[in-house]
Design an enzyme around this catalytic site. Structure first.
Site, PDB file in Angstrom:
ATOM      1  N   HIS A  26      -5.319  -4.674  -4.699  1.00 53.51           N
ATOM      2  CA  HIS A  26      -5.831  -3.599  -5.550  1.00 53.51           C
ATOM      3  C   HIS A  26      -4.821  -3.132  -6.611  1.00 53.51           C
ATOM      4  O   HIS A  26      -4.467  -1.968  -6.728  1.00 53.51           O
ATOM      5  CB  HIS A  26      -6.447  -2.438  -4.765  1.00 53.51           C
ATOM      6  CG  HIS A  26      -5.600  -1.748  -3.726  1.00 53.51           C
ATOM      7  ND1 HIS A  26      -4.342  -1.286  -3.956  1.00 53.51           N
ATOM      8  CD2 HIS A  26      -5.892  -1.398  -2.459  1.00 53.51           C
ATOM      9  CE1 HIS A  26      -3.877  -0.705  -2.879  1.00 53.51           C
ATOM     10  NE2 HIS A  26      -4.792  -0.756  -1.946  1.00 53.51           N
ATOM     11  N   HIS A  36      -6.332   3.718  10.863  1.00 53.95           N
ATOM     12  CA  HIS A  36      -6.535   3.859   9.412  1.00 53.95           C
ATOM     13  C   HIS A  36      -7.841   3.182   9.021  1.00 53.95           C
ATOM     14  O   HIS A  36      -8.139   2.064   9.468  1.00 53.95           O
ATOM     15  CB  HIS A  36      -5.341   3.205   8.714  1.00 53.95           C
ATOM     16  CG  HIS A  36      -5.349   3.274   7.227  1.00 53.95           C
ATOM     17  ND1 HIS A  36      -5.990   4.262   6.506  1.00 53.95           N
ATOM     18  CD2 HIS A  36      -4.755   2.468   6.309  1.00 53.95           C
ATOM     19  CE1 HIS A  36      -5.799   4.044   5.216  1.00 53.95           C
ATOM     20  NE2 HIS A  36      -5.066   2.979   5.065  1.00 53.95           N
ATOM     21  N   GLU A  63      -8.842   2.221   5.871  1.00 50.06           N
ATOM     22  CA  GLU A  63      -8.912   1.305   4.727  1.00 50.06           C
ATOM     23  C   GLU A  63      -9.300  -0.094   5.210  1.00 50.06           C
ATOM     24  O   GLU A  63      -8.891  -0.546   6.273  1.00 50.06           O
ATOM     25  CB  GLU A  63      -7.586   1.291   3.949  1.00 50.06           C
ATOM     26  CG  GLU A  63      -7.766   0.688   2.566  1.00 50.06           C
ATOM     27  CD  GLU A  63      -6.612   0.937   1.605  1.00 50.06           C
ATOM     28  OE1 GLU A  63      -5.589   1.527   1.998  1.00 50.06           O
ATOM     29  OE2 GLU A  63      -6.740   0.516   0.432  1.00 50.06           O
ATOM     30  N   ASP A 109      -8.653  -3.102   4.801  1.00 49.11           N
ATOM     31  CA  ASP A 109      -7.777  -4.195   5.239  1.00 49.11           C
ATOM     32  C   ASP A 109      -7.461  -4.078   6.732  1.00 49.11           C
ATOM     33  O   ASP A 109      -6.965  -5.027   7.338  1.00 49.11           O
ATOM     34  CB  ASP A 109      -6.485  -4.281   4.410  1.00 49.11           C
ATOM     35  CG  ASP A 109      -5.797  -2.962   4.177  1.00 49.11           C
ATOM     36  OD1 ASP A 109      -6.469  -1.915   4.206  1.00 49.11           O
ATOM     37  OD2 ASP A 109      -4.574  -2.960   3.963  1.00 49.11           O
ATOM     38  N   HIS A 156      -1.397   7.129   4.065  1.00 54.27           N
ATOM     39  CA  HIS A 156      -1.654   7.534   2.699  1.00 54.27           C
ATOM     40  C   HIS A 156      -3.122   7.877   2.453  1.00 54.27           C
ATOM     41  O   HIS A 156      -3.502   8.111   1.294  1.00 54.27           O
ATOM     42  CB  HIS A 156      -1.206   6.415   1.731  1.00 54.27           C
ATOM     43  CG  HIS A 156      -2.047   5.156   1.808  1.00 54.27           C
ATOM     44  ND1 HIS A 156      -2.594   4.619   0.673  1.00 54.27           N
ATOM     45  CD2 HIS A 156      -2.454   4.373   2.822  1.00 54.27           C
ATOM     46  CE1 HIS A 156      -3.284   3.524   0.993  1.00 54.27           C
ATOM     47  NE2 HIS A 156      -3.205   3.379   2.295  1.00 54.27           N
ATOM     48  N   ASP A 201      -0.019   1.931   7.895  1.00 57.95           N
ATOM     49  CA  ASP A 201       0.583   1.401   6.664  1.00 57.95           C
ATOM     50  C   ASP A 201       2.068   1.760   6.532  1.00 57.95           C
ATOM     51  O   ASP A 201       2.821   1.042   5.857  1.00 57.95           O
ATOM     52  CB  ASP A 201      -0.150   1.962   5.443  1.00 57.95           C
ATOM     53  CG  ASP A 201      -1.424   1.193   5.125  1.00 57.95           C
ATOM     54  OD1 ASP A 201      -1.498  -0.001   5.436  1.00 57.95           O
ATOM     55  OD2 ASP A 201      -2.339   1.811   4.563  1.00 57.95           O
ATOM     56  N   TYR A 237       6.738  -1.717  -1.405  1.00 50.36           N
ATOM     57  CA  TYR A 237       5.587  -1.143  -0.700  1.00 50.36           C
ATOM     58  C   TYR A 237       5.641   0.382  -0.764  1.00 50.36           C
ATOM     59  O   TYR A 237       4.642   1.048  -1.050  1.00 50.36           O
ATOM     60  CB  TYR A 237       5.620  -1.625   0.760  1.00 50.36           C
ATOM     61  CG  TYR A 237       4.379  -1.320   1.531  1.00 50.36           C
ATOM     62  CD1 TYR A 237       3.353  -2.251   1.637  1.00 50.36           C
ATOM     63  CD2 TYR A 237       4.209  -0.091   2.152  1.00 50.36           C
ATOM     64  CE1 TYR A 237       2.207  -1.963   2.339  1.00 50.36           C
ATOM     65  CE2 TYR A 237       3.072   0.197   2.857  1.00 50.36           C
ATOM     66  CZ  TYR A 237       2.074  -0.739   2.952  1.00 50.36           C
ATOM     67  OH  TYR A 237       0.939  -0.454   3.640  1.00 50.36           O
ATOM     68  N   HIS A 265       1.330  -4.024   8.170  1.00 46.05           N
ATOM     69  CA  HIS A 265       1.627  -5.109   7.225  1.00 46.05           C
ATOM     70  C   HIS A 265       3.069  -5.561   7.429  1.00 46.05           C
ATOM     71  O   HIS A 265       3.977  -4.717   7.549  1.00 46.05           O
ATOM     72  CB  HIS A 265       1.504  -4.649   5.767  1.00 46.05           C
ATOM     73  CG  HIS A 265       0.125  -4.226   5.349  1.00 46.05           C
ATOM     74  ND1 HIS A 265      -0.902  -5.108   5.153  1.00 46.05           N
ATOM     75  CD2 HIS A 265      -0.381  -3.004   5.074  1.00 46.05           C
ATOM     76  CE1 HIS A 265      -1.990  -4.448   4.763  1.00 46.05           C
ATOM     77  NE2 HIS A 265      -1.706  -3.165   4.718  1.00 46.05           N
TER      78      HIS A 265
HETATM   79 FE1  FEO Z   1      -4.125   1.729   3.480  1.00 46.66          FE
HETATM   80 FE2  FEO Z   1      -3.077  -1.378   4.515  1.00 46.66          FE
HETATM   81  O1  FEO Z   1      -4.295  -0.012   4.023  1.00 46.66           O
END
Ligand code: FEO
Length: 399
Positions: A25, A79, A81, A83, A146, A165, A192, A225
């Site tokens: 993104h 989370h 999101e 991903d 976040h 994250d 990051y 991640h």
């Molecule tokens: Fe906020 Fe890795 O997603």
């Protein structure tokens, strides 16, 4: 296929590597990323987070190498999101849609919004302790770190923090731990932070203080991640402390674009002026440097200079892209100045100064604008602009 790794006693990393992704993104991910998920075996088998939807089969296949996925008793979702949550519907279809999902209150709301399905959400909040079989979990909501739903899951018996994250890196490789990759991971972690968390630096400071007060024993940090911090988790915690303080360093980042090389010449003269004062400098051409790399350089810089030609009475579009990105991430404590060439109207410097004020950068000079092509006198003015940025910065840092 990724081979699940036992990262601690009966705790497996079962996520997926995305070797190919190069644009996350709007963030350039030159070395791909991973979507980490963790399977904890015990009297109950728990899955912490899932992966991006296209990787759902791979996640289930990884789990199948350890247990039948139907033996999973619950999901903890740190989370929303996509991903990390994108595979939840397929995982639930496999393990049983009635299985509970433990998540924050906002997590339940947001997961429902994402999937238009009222799964068996079990809301947890900061300070809650949850016993599932022979394991105990505690939770720390990290709102706006976040997303509003973000939270940490902590495993006190193993001193493992599943940090969502936070403390992550967009990196995909054949190394999975900090002690394997060493300092090579830090630029990824820093990038990051700059692109995902910089905007929330005050909250990061507050969170680190909270973690300190809680006196949590942390032997391992498992982000969603990149690599797992097991040798020295305090290394990334200390780095977050440093990055989130946003203390200006003796460093100037000069960002520019050019139509006919006039603004390039000006940018180089500003650079020479900064260097003449023995201040570190980075010259970043927006045609060559990605916005996500530019913000990474900015996080510890005490000053920025932005050069833009005037196009159609405005800032050059690529510079506008970068300024919009910088504004969104809200770096603090920066001095700023603008420069640029123009043909007949010359509004770019004025617009840049307005943008600096909007972002609360301190504009230390009205800026330098040059019609068409800079001559020696114009380049001297640019050189002096660089000197002024560097000397003002040195004065501020030493005062
Ligand atoms: Fe906020 Fe890795 O997603």
């Amino acid at each position: 296929m990724f081979k699940p790794i036992e990262i601690a006693n009966k705790i497996y990393s079962v996520g997926c590597r995305d070797w190919d992704i190069r644009d996350f993104h709007g963030y350039s991910t030159y070395e791909g990323t991973t979507y980490n998920a963790f399977l904890l075996l015990g009297e109950q088998n728990i899955l912490i987070d899932t992966v991006k939807k296209p990787f759902a089969d791979e996640l289930l296949s990884n789990i199948s190498r350890i247990i039948d996925p139907q033996q999973i008793d619950a999901i903890i979702s740190n989370h929303t999101e996509m991903d990390h949550s994108g595979a939840i519907p397929q995982v639930l279809n496999t393990i049983g849609p009635e299985k509970p999902i433990y998540c924050s209150k906002m997590g339940a709301k947001n997961l429902k919004s994402h999937f238009n399905t009222d799964y068996n959400f079990q809301v947890v909040k900061t300070g809650d302790t949850l016993t599932l079989g022979d394991r105990t979990f505690s939770f720390l909501e990290t709102r706006m770190l976040h997303w509003p739903d973000s939270m940490f899951t902590y495993l006190p018996d193993d001193a493992i923090l599943f940090s969502s994250d936070a403390f992550g890196q967009h990196y995909s490789g054949d190394m999975f731990f900090d002690d394997e990759i060493g300092d090579e991971i830090m630029p990824h972690a820093r990038k990051y932070y700059a692109n995902i968390l910089l905007h929330f630096s005050a909250k990061v400071q507050a969170l680190l203080k909270d973690i300190g007060k809680m006196d949590l024993k942390i032997d391992m940090i498992c982000p969603d991640h990149g690599i797992i911090w097991r040798e020295n988790p305090s290394k990334i915690i200390n780095a977050y402390d440093q990055w989130s303080k946003q203390e200006p360093q003796k460093k100037v980042v000069i960002i520019f674009d050019s139509m006919w090389d006039s603004t390039t010449k000006m940018a180089k003269a500003v650079t020479n002026g900064v260097e003449s004062e023995n201040v570190n400098v980075r010259l970043m051409n927006t045609r060559k440097c990605h916005r996500s790399d530019i913000i990474t350089e900015i996080i510890d810089a005490g000053a920025i200079a932005v050069g833009s030609p005037t196009l159609n009475n405005n800032i050059f579009p690529v510079i506008s892209d970068v300024m919009t990105y910088i504004k969104g991430l809200r770096p603090q404590n920066k001095l700023a100045a603008a420069f640029g060439s123009y043909g007949w109207s010359g509004e770019a410097v004025k617009h840049l100064n307005q943008e600096f004020e909007e972002i609360k950068f301190e504009v230390i000079d009205p800026g330098v604008k040059v019609q068409y092509v800079p001559d020696e006198a114009d380049l001297d003015k640019c050189f002096e602009l660089g000197v002024k940025l560097a000397t003002t910065l040195k004065d501020r840092i030493s005062s």
